[in-house]
Design a protein around this motif. Structure first.
Motif, mmCIF file in Angstrom:
data_model
loop_
_atom_site.group_PDB
_atom_site.id
_atom_site.type_symbol
_atom_site.label_atom_id
_atom_site.label_comp_id
_atom_site.label_asym_id
_atom_site.label_seq_id
_atom_site.Cartn_x
_atom_site.Cartn_y
_atom_site.Cartn_z
ATOM 1 N N VAL A 316 0.817 -1.211 0.000
ATOM 2 C CA VAL A 316 0.000 0.000 0.000
ATOM 3 C C VAL A 316 0.857 1.270 0.000
ATOM 4 C CG1 VAL A 316 -0.217 0.163 2.523
ATOM 5 C CG2 VAL A 316 -2.030 1.075 1.047
ATOM 6 N N MET A 340 2.574 6.972 -0.534
ATOM 7 C CA MET A 340 1.651 6.013 -1.127
ATOM 8 C C MET A 340 2.260 5.306 -2.340
ATOM 9 S SD MET A 340 -0.714 6.466 0.934
ATOM 10 C CE MET A 340 0.451 7.238 2.047
ATOM 11 N N LYS A 344 -2.745 3.529 -4.736
ATOM 12 C CA LYS A 344 -3.212 3.361 -3.361
ATOM 13 C C LYS A 344 -3.566 4.721 -2.759
ATOM 14 C CE LYS A 344 -2.463 -1.056 -3.505
ATOM 15 N NZ LYS A 344 -3.599 -2.033 -3.501
ATOM 16 N N GLN A 348 -6.331 4.025 2.680
ATOM 17 C CA GLN A 348 -5.867 2.640 2.781
ATOM 18 C C GLN A 348 -4.621 2.540 3.663
ATOM 19 O OE1 GLN A 348 -5.674 2.163 -1.576
ATOM 20 N NE2 GLN A 348 -6.901 0.303 -1.357
#
Length: 455
Positions: A316, A340, A344, A348
């Motif tokens: 992620v 990130m 993603k 998340q």
């Protein structure tokens, strides 16, 4: 994981116990106090004919006032702009002429200057440093040139760096009262309106022997070093320092959030919790030591929990880092930062971090895991014990936080007593929403480079 100086100290001293047992004598350290209030600490290390000479002033960005942020760092620059005896720009040339290297750095808690030279040249650099402790003399023209350099430094390192912008906004949001909310480099508007007199006032207020610690490490004789320090620094007059206001940070009452829009390739997420630091005179407090070890549990090695879960398994985020300083003058944060992965979202990543923390709070860590972490940190950091400069840094930074270099052995002993249950307990106690600040970088499209054709 950023390896702060005290964490390195723990590792070095932990290793030293085994070295000493094998017949190797520990480094000798001697402390003196001059009549004018200056503290001198000498660390003997005779393995190479070199010496590190450092001057630490207990004055950093946390001592600044609104409207004059950045002045500690600006004064650091101006310290190279000459005295009655040494012209602007000559300081660095003279150090280089004796085969030395030198520099300076400003922190939230202090400002430090150093030279590393062959041992016979120690008096040469000590004379130069003592001269600018009391005889700094720069004109307005030099200041006007240098303030432009500092503003450009801010543009390059902060305003054109999305990660730096995010961290700056995080600090300004997390702290309400503490001067830690201000960037060390200063706010641009304050730099634009700064005068040469602001830097001179800072110098006159804080640069005094009774606010300084000289650290000398290397192939030296303590009594000879003391004689030289008394010769060059001893005649400098003491003066009353400005009053330091406590500026205690009020308790946080819930989640704070800030969003930063800036040109970047990926979104970033930083989660920061208010946590305690170790305080002078309270070396038996368990929680700061447990928080130090918690950073290693989460991010102390390649397969640590957050890296293993967020980067390798769930994919992620591209990277994750954990940051905590057990020793400092001001309030502390326990920080988890991520970038990130493609496709993603911040949501998340935050969910994955929270899940990993909840697992640790619920299930704890194994004794074998904690032991393995200590051994791994040891193996990665032990080579730093060979650095004369690193030893001087270790001593100076510890002193500036209000501790004594003599405390480090006891801190190590305390660290070795921390249990898995205590690490689990600080995660439960402090990594909660009531003291949490969330900073998110919302990446914006980068502007296309302007065509040079036709110019």
């Amino acid at each position: 994981m950023r390896s702060n100086l005290l964490r390195i100290s723990f590792v070095l001293l932990f290793f030293a116990q085994f070295s000493w047992a094998a017949g190797t004598e520990p480094a000798d350290t001697t402390e003196y106090q001059l009549n004018n209030g200056l503290k001198l600490i000498v660390r003997e290390d005779h393995r190479a004919p070199t010496v590190a000479h450092m001057v630490w002033y207990r004055a950093g960005s946390m001592d600044e006032i609104n409207g004059r942020t950045g002045v500690a760092h600006v004064l650091e620059h101006m310290m190279f702009k000459g005295t009655d005896k040494v012209k602007a720009g000559e300081f660095s040339r003279l150090v280089a002429a004796v085969g030395g290297r030198e520099n300076a750095f400003t922190n939230r808690d202090y400002t430090a200057y150093f030279q590393q030279v062959e041992k016979s040249k120690l008096d040469d650099v000590m004379k130069l440093e003592a001269d600018r402790m009391s005889n700094l003399n720069f004109d307005d023209a030099e200041f006007l040139k240098e303030i432009q350099v500092v503003m450009e430094e801010r543009r390059l390192r902060t305003e054109d760096n999305p990660s730096s912008l995010l961290n700056e906004s995080l600090m300004a949001t997390a702290y309400m009262s503490s001067p830690y909310r201000h960037p060390v480099v200063g706010w641009m508007n304050d730099l634009q309106n700064m005068k040469a007199s602001d830097a001179r006032d800072w110098y006159k207020g804080w640069y005094a022997p009774n606010n300084a610690t000289v650290v000398v490490a290397g192939d030296v004789d303590p009594k000879q070093v003391l004689a030289a320090v008394e010769k060059y620094y001893g005649p400098i007059s003491t003066h009353e320092l400005p009053v330091r206001k406590p500026q205690i940070e009020p308790p946080q009452k819930g989640i704070k959030q800030v969003q930063v829009k800036a040109p970047a390739d990926n979104a970033q997420l930083t989660m920061a919790w208010k946590v305690p630091r170790l305080e002078p005179g309270k070396l038996d407090e368990v929680d700061p030591y447990a928080l130090e070890l918690l950073t290693a549990v989460l991010d102390g090695y390649d397969n640590a929990r957050l890296n293993r879960t967020l980067v390798k398994q769930e994919k992620v985020v591209n990277d994750v880092g954990v940051d905590y300083d057990m020793v400092s003058r001001g309030p502390e944060l326990f920080v988890i930062s991520t970038t990130m992965a493609k496709g993603k979202t911040v949501e998340q990543a935050q969910k994955s971090i929270r899940n990993a923390l909840e697992d640790l709070k619920k299930d704890g860590i194994l004794e074998s895991e904690l032991k393995r972490i200590k051994v791994r940190i040891l193996s990665e950091q032990i080579y730093k014990r060979d650095s004369i400069f690193g030893q001087a840094m270790e001593i100076g930074s510890t002193e500036m936080a209000g501790f004594s270099w003599k405390d480090i052995d006891y801190m190590l002993e305390k660290m070795q007593t921390i249990t898995p249950a205590q690490v689990q307990a600080v995660a439960k106690k402090y990594l909660v929403d009531e003291g949490l600040t969330i900073a998110v970088l919302d990446p914006q499209a980068r502007k296309a480079a302007a065509s040079k054709e036709g110019k």
